[in-house]
Write an enzyme that holds these catalytic residues in place. Structure first.
Site, PDB file in Angstrom:
ATOM      1  CD1 TRP A 174      -2.831   1.500   0.613  1.00  0.00           C
ATOM      2  CD2 TRP A 174      -1.599   2.328   2.188  1.00  0.00           C
ATOM      3  NE1 TRP A 174      -3.337   2.665   0.921  1.00  0.00           N
ATOM      4  CE2 TRP A 174      -2.489   3.401   1.929  1.00  0.00           C
ATOM      5  CE3 TRP A 174      -0.602   2.824   2.924  1.00  0.00           C
ATOM      6  CZ2 TRP A 174      -2.656   4.421   2.608  1.00  0.00           C
ATOM      7  CZ3 TRP A 174      -0.763   4.245   3.611  1.00  0.00           C
ATOM      8  CH2 TRP A 174      -1.781   4.967   3.324  1.00  0.00           C
ATOM      9  CG  HIS A 175       3.125   2.594   3.351  1.00  0.00           C
ATOM     10  ND1 HIS A 175       2.548   1.635   4.094  1.00  0.00           N
ATOM     11  CD2 HIS A 175       2.944   3.840   3.909  1.00  0.00           C
ATOM     12  CE1 HIS A 175       2.134   2.228   5.105  1.00  0.00           C
ATOM     13  NE2 HIS A 175       2.045   3.551   4.877  1.00  0.00           N
ATOM     14  N   GLY A 176       3.817   1.581  -1.401  1.00  0.00           N
ATOM     15  CA  GLY A 176       4.589   1.588  -2.417  1.00  0.00           C
ATOM     16  C   GLY A 176       4.988   0.234  -3.191  1.00  0.00           C
TER      17      GLY A 176
END
Length: 455
Positions: free
Chosen positions: A310-312
């Protein structure tokens, strides 16, 4: 203008919107909020406004069909619409993330992760019956597009915002004043602490990781840890303050995580609305901790892989998620009992390992990440080039005020003191000073976007 620290937002859009919002009759304030949110998004990223509007309409139609089949006891039909909606929402988010991994020029739509998570939670809560009656399209659209939250959260649940009860929304000068103070304190937390600590991290990047001493490497990790916290906590305070000024509830997104006594507790206190989303819609449906230890480990692995992605989509975020997974599993299986018996050891455990984990988060290039970790742990074979062993003295001299203020602001008692005495004339004057000094810093030093805008 999507940033709350943009002077055009603070002195043009938001005052004008407040005037329209409070002039409107109570029954029309949700309409004003919807139109204001559309204008806010269009001013921030007009290219992707059609995508947002299309997703709002699609999710409402899917939820409407799911709801009608649920109340008519057509279980398979409601599950089908739920699956279609969730797969579409998650697929769009994953598609943009994957494209961004292979093509650096790909730009994520503003707030994509946050409004999609709202949409997914809405669909699941309709299916589960937690939203007892289907709201109108307007009230649903307000929830999805609410401008204080669309950029970087918090990820409010539909039920928490009472969006269908716009007429019954309670307003008071005391609540407005409270929201305004949260806005000012959040602005100061971002501008006066996060942005100043960001300069230390930028200095370290300019020097080059191979040329910094081990003490400076650790100082940089500590500074980045506080920078990220104050950046996102400052945003969350501003977002929740704006919501309170509009008659909506205050949503706590951070609960002084650096006062935690375990990594697990840290992540229960950090970005709390995201953590509760993964808990309620991923971890518990997979079985949570109800089954065997092996199944619990599997469920935790799923959550932390998703959190990392989700963050990257670059590998450093996956490694970051896996590192936290390993630490949390270790605490759950045996280390947690040791930490409970030794509070000092528990605090050291958090204050040492969390900054290390943030280095995995901060540095996307794996070669540079390895280089930085080598400077933090030179006994593991890290080599330096033209290292200045006294660089720590120089940068402590430059940034000790911000580091000291950051440590104080991380202590829960500091914020509790503000909340307890916020109506005291001294506290009011201090809050006004923080706001205007922050504005001065924005004008004179520039405006740094919030770190979580890119997620």
């Amino acid at each position: 203008m999507a940033s709350f620290t943009d002077l055009r937002f603070l002195f043009h859009f938001f005052p004008a919107f407040l005037a329209v919002y409070y002039i409107a009759k109570k029954e029309y304030r949700n309409t004003a909020l919807l139109l204001g949110s559309i204008v806010f998004y269009a001013l921030g990223d007009p290219r992707f406004l059609p995508l947002l509007l299309a997703m709002v309409w699609m999710n409402y139609l899917m939820a409407k069909n799911c709801y009608s089949r649920r109340i008519n006891r057509a279980g398979a039909g409601s599950r089908g619409f739920l699956a279609a909606a969730v797969l579409t929402d998650a697929g769009i988010l994953a598609g943009f993330k994957i494209m961004g991994a292979f093509q650096e020029s790909i730009v994520l739509p503003l707030g994509l992760s946050f409004y999609i998570f709202k949409m997914i939670s809405f669909q699941i809560d309709v299916y589960r019956g937690k939203i007892e009656s289907l709201p109108s399209f307007r009230d649903t659209a307000v929830y999805f597009m609410l401008f204080p939250q669309i950029v970087s959260g918090p990820i409010m649940r539909f039920q928490a915002g009472r969006f269908r009860f716009g007429r019954q929304r309670k307003y008071s000068w005391e609540a407005f004043e409270k929201g305004l103070q949260y806005l000012a304190v959040g602005l100061g937390t971002k501008v006066l602490l996060a942005d100043r600590l960001a300069l230390l991290w930028k200095d370290i990047n300019m020097i080059g990781y191979e040329s910094i001493s081990t003490p400076l490497a650790w100082l940089g990790a500590a500074a980045f840890s506080m920078e990220l916290y104050f950046d996102f906590w400052g945003y969350s305070l501003m977002a929740s303050g704006i919501c309170v000024m509009l008659g909506l509830p205050y949503i706590k997104n951070f609960d002084h995580p650096y006062a935690s006594k375990s990594i697990s507790e840290f992540w229960r206190r950090w970005h709390m609305t995201l953590g509760s989303f993964f808990r309620d819609y991923v971890y518990i449906p997979l079985g949570g901790s109800r089954g065997s230890e092996l199944k619990t480990i599997r469920n935790l692995l799923s959550v932390w892989l998703l959190t990392g992605f989700w963050h990257g989509s670059s590998r450093n975020f996956i490694f970051w998620g896996l590192m936290l997974f390993v630490l949390i599993v270790a605490e759950k299986l045996w280390l947690g009992r040791v930490l409970e018996k030794h509070p000092l050891l528990a605090r050291c455990w958090v204050l040492v390992l969390i900054p290390i984990s943030w280095i995995f988060f901060a540095i996307t290039d794996l070669n540079q990440l390895n280089l930085y970790l080598g400077r933090m742990f030179p006994f593991l074979g890290g080599d330096g080039i033209a290292v200045n062993p006294r660089d720590i003295v120089k940068y402590l001299g430059l940034y000790w005020r911000y580091l000291a203020a950051g440590v104080v602001w991380c202590i829960p008692a500091s914020f509790r003191l503000f909340e307890k005495h916020r109506r005291n004339p001294v506290a009011v004057v201090l809050t006004v000073f923080i706001f205007w000094f922050s504005v001065y810093c924005i004008v004179s030093m520039g405006n740094n976007p919030f770190a979580y805008l890119k997620f």
